[in-house]
Design an enzyme around this catalytic site. Sequence first.
Site, PDB file in Angstrom:
ATOM      1  N   CYS A  43      43.496  40.483  40.609  1.00  0.00           N
ATOM      2  CA  CYS A  43      43.213  39.069  40.921  1.00  0.00           C
ATOM      3  C   CYS A  43      43.090  38.851  42.418  1.00  0.00           C
ATOM      4  O   CYS A  43      42.280  38.044  42.884  1.00  0.00           O
ATOM      5  CB  CYS A  43      44.299  38.173  40.346  1.00  0.00           C
ATOM      6  SG  CYS A  43      44.369  38.213  38.546  1.00  0.00           S
TER       7      CYS A  43
HETATM    8  C1  BEZ Z   1      45.970  42.049  38.161  1.00  0.00           C
HETATM    9  O1  BEZ Z   1      45.284  41.185  38.685  1.00  0.00           O
HETATM   10  O2  BEZ Z   1      46.109  43.168  38.667  1.00  0.00           O
HETATM   11  C2  BEZ Z   1      46.706  41.715  36.882  1.00  0.00           C
HETATM   12  C3  BEZ Z   1      46.262  40.670  36.134  1.00  0.00           C
HETATM   13  C4  BEZ Z   1      46.940  40.356  34.961  1.00  0.00           C
HETATM   14  C5  BEZ Z   1      48.039  41.074  34.587  1.00  0.00           C
HETATM   15  C6  BEZ Z   1      48.473  42.130  35.359  1.00  0.00           C
HETATM   16  C7  BEZ Z   1      47.798  42.451  36.531  1.00  0.00           C
END
Ligand code: BEZ
Length: 222
Positions: A43
């Site tokens: 994200c």
């Molecule tokens: C991430 O953005 O790395 C992520 C998104 C949702 C759950 C776990 C990690």
Amino acid sequence: LRLGSIAPNFDADTTNGRINFHEYIGDNWVVLFSHPEDYTPVCTTELGAFAKSEPEFTKRGVKLIGLSANTIESHSGWIKDINELYDTNLTFPIIADKERKVAFLYDMLDYQDTTNVDSKGIAFTIRSVFVIDPKKTIRLILSYPASTGRNSAELLRVVDSLQTGDKQRVTTPINWVPGDDAIVHPSVNNDQAKVCKSESKGSSCSFSLTLAFRYFFRSTAS
Ligand code: BEZ
């Protein structure tokens, strides 16, 4: 929620203050995208990319708005990190959806249950994208797994396709990008197609061979 639904309205706190979502849309296109948790690695890369590509969205009359299931305070720290990490200036609002109310309203959770979280309390998965038009109609819905980063270029391409389609009454084939051939929308009759074709000369919408084929096919078929 489905394509063609009116985007549900809500009031929410964001990093740019409290908003009413329909007022935020106003007469613009909006891309609403969501995250389950601040500081998650994938994200974070996405927010950096959205911040970098915001001028391209603005050029197309599109306002960005993010959502993450954390507080304003947490978002503010995250934005600071993102700006440092990617040398950006993230200015669009991020909704503070700690209670996951907007995520639930928009069907962003895997299951219809706001308690759908993993052992660390991360909701799997609030990773949706909605493209909403100025009439507040939902035009695109995407839902991504946690493992796979989104593609800002693809979102710009979809916006280009939707806006071109609305304006020129065409549909766009696979991998289309502006300047490529488009296809006459099935609702356009032959006379209208002739007008479209003459009006399109010199515009960014190309009416060359593909369209001519379809146009003539339609002509001879009727
Ligand atoms: C991430 O953005 O790395 C992520 C998104 C949702 C759950 C776990 C990690």
